[in-house]
Design a protein around this motif. Structure first.
Motif, short mmCIF file in Angstrom:
data_model
loop_
_atom_site.label_atom_id
_atom_site.label_comp_id
_atom_site.label_asym_id
_atom_site.label_seq_id
_atom_site.Cartn_x
_atom_site.Cartn_y
_atom_site.Cartn_z
N ILE A 49 -63.02 -89.40 -0.90
CA ILE A 49 -64.11 -90.32 -0.55
C ILE A 49 -63.51 -91.65 -0.09
CG2 ILE A 49 -66.11 -91.60 -1.40
CD1 ILE A 49 -66.52 -89.45 -3.50
N CYS A 51 -65.04 -95.39 1.33
CA CYS A 51 -66.21 -96.21 1.64
C CYS A 51 -65.86 -97.16 2.78
CB CYS A 51 -66.64 -97.01 0.40
SG CYS A 51 -67.12 -95.98 -1.00
N LEU A 77 -65.04 -87.26 2.87
CA LEU A 77 -66.41 -87.77 2.88
C LEU A 77 -66.37 -89.29 3.10
CD1 LEU A 77 -69.44 -87.39 2.54
CD2 LEU A 77 -69.11 -87.52 0.05
N VAL A 79 -68.37 -92.77 3.60
CA VAL A 79 -69.67 -93.32 3.23
C VAL A 79 -69.86 -94.69 3.86
CG1 VAL A 79 -71.24 -93.73 1.30
CG2 VAL A 79 -69.29 -92.19 1.00
N LEU A 107 -71.71 -89.90 5.52
CA LEU A 107 -72.86 -90.08 4.64
C LEU A 107 -73.34 -91.53 4.74
CD1 LEU A 107 -74.79 -89.16 2.33
CD2 LEU A 107 -72.99 -89.89 0.72
N SER A 122 -72.22 -96.98 -2.98
CA SER A 122 -71.78 -95.94 -2.06
C SER A 122 -71.06 -94.82 -2.79
CB SER A 122 -70.85 -96.54 -1.00
OG SER A 122 -71.54 -97.45 -0.17
N ALA A 126 -72.12 -90.91 -2.97
CA ALA A 126 -71.20 -89.85 -2.53
C ALA A 126 -70.99 -88.81 -3.64
CB ALA A 126 -69.87 -90.46 -2.13
#
Length: 429
Positions: A49, A51, A77, A79, A107, A122, A126
């Motif tokens: 992840i 951000c 991913l 975000v 996302l 965030s 996620a």
């Protein structure tokens, strides 16, 4: 009276230097044990992840590195809290290339509650989207330029079921000689020792077991917090698990920063520790002990010099100034030790660069950092409002955070945020 104070300061100085030497030696020994070889067989299904907010200078490099990890199965991913954020364009370009080793997902986080930082919001958004089959989640910052084995080495300590979280650390390599860039580099150099010894995780290079997230109240903490990483030290311990600090995972950062930006950055790091780490008092004591001793020696040297002019006895003045010079020289030696130890580790991760060279400007920056450290520590002790990534927050308590100004215009070229004329004020509840 003056001689007694100076002698006492010199004795205290010697004891302080000895303690610092031992702590630095422990950290450098951990770095010296890094040989570039590790067991990378543990590769559970993972999600990375990151951000995003604003087009950071090295964002494209960051996303390319994270999407091309030598790891069996993982997703990336990304975000964003706004679909119009300049980072979205960079992300879309990476996705369109189609040469990644993983699936890249975008996302858009939902409407923030206003009771935690946008980053924590965030992350919660996620984490709630991650499939039940995923065993490990890794967090990275937008300035994390990871080498191909970053994810493998970060996840490796989680093979031990007692370890819930593993963390690497950042290491700044100044691209220029701006005072802000050098001060941030030197401060972080010293802070890395404390982060390793006090088990202070860094959210820019962090892995966590998903069952730890699912089985504890971490979600509730993040939903009310300003920062996501430092709190894990106490949270993990409270739940009977462990944090693994990975000394081999030093992520090089070559971004530049001005003096004001460096001061704000250091204040934010110290605020994070003050709010969420149980040993924050040790950080403050270390700061006041070092800067206080330097101040006493400086004032003692001036007083002894004035006394020498009147009485004709310069021995005390020479002793005071020699002690001050020796202490600053000691810091240069410590800096060189840490710099060379860290550079060797970074070079093992296929990022070979020579260690920083000692210059007069760097020497001056070492002295300036002492005073910046003191000012930032005092500021962090009383700080209630901060600005981070274009958003202003009111922090009453560690888990009582309110967004007070949230609407900004973003400058894509510099990744900086500027106030617009229309500003959204959230209720202070």
């Amino acid at each position: 009276m003056t001689s007694t104070i100076i002698v006492s300061a010199i004795v205290f100085l010697a004891l302080l230097a000895l303690i610092q030497f031992v702590l630095v030696a422990i950290y450098c020994r951990a770095l010296a044990r890094v040989d570039g070889k590790s067991d990378r067989s543990f590769q559970p299904l993972a999600t990375v992840i990151v951000c995003l907010r604003g087009a950071d200078p090295y964002l494209q490099n960051c996303l390319l590195a994270l999407s091309n990890q030598r790891y069996d199965q993982y997703d990336l991913l990304c975000v964003l809290d706004d679909s119009q954020d300049p980072a979205a364009e960079v992300l879309d370009q990476i996705r369109e290339r189609g040469d990644s080793n993983c699936r890249i997902e975008k996302l858009i986080a939902g409407e923030p509650s206003g009771h935690c930082s946008l980053k924590c919001h965030s992350l919660v958004s996620a984490m709630q989207q991650i499939d039940e089959s995923v065993e490990v989640v890794a967090l990275a910052d937008a300035d994390t330029i990871a080498d191909p084995y970053w994810l493998r080495d970060l996840v490796a300590p989680l093979a031990n079921p007692e370890v819930a979280v593993s963390s690497g650390n950042r290491w700044y390599q100044p691209p220029d000689h701006r005072m802000g860039t050098l001060v941030r580099y030197i401060w972080n150099l010293a802070a890395s020792v404390q982060m390793y010894l006090y088990r202070i995780p860094w959210g820019g290079s962090l892995a966590m077991r998903m069952n730890y997230w699912r089985d504890t109240d971490l979600k509730q903490h993040w939903e009310r917090a300003m920062f996501e990483d430092t709190m894990l030290a106490a949270h993990v311990k409270r739940h009977g698990r462990q944090i693994a600090m990975v000394p081999s995972l030093l992520v090089a950062n070559r971004e530049s920063i001005d003096y004001r930006g460096a001061l704000q950055w250091i204040c934010r790091q110290l605020l994070n520790v003050r709010l969420y780490h149980p040993k924050s008092i040790l950080t403050a004591l270390h700061c006041f002990a070092t800067s206080g001793t330097i101040l006493v020696l400086l004032l003692g040297g001036i007083t002894a010099t004035m006394t020498g002019v009147v009485a004709g006895d310069w021995s005390l003045a020479w002793g005071a100034w020699a002690a001050l010079a020796g202490y600053l020289l000691y810091y240069v030696v410590i800096w060189n030790w840490l710099e060379r130890s860290a550079t060797r580790v970074i070079s093992l991760r296929r990022d070979r660069r020579p260690p920083q060279s000692l210059t007069w400007r760097l020497t001056w920056a070492i002295a300036v950092t002492q005073w910046v450290y003191t000012g930032a520590t005092i500021s962090a002790m009383f700080l209630k409002r901060i600005s981070w990534r274009g958003v202003q927050y009111l922090i009453r308590k560690p888990f009582d955070v309110t967004i007070i100004i949230a609407e900004k215009t973003i400058c894509p070229s510099a990744g900086r945020f500027y106030e617009t004329e229309s500003i959204e004020h959230r209720p202070l509840i």
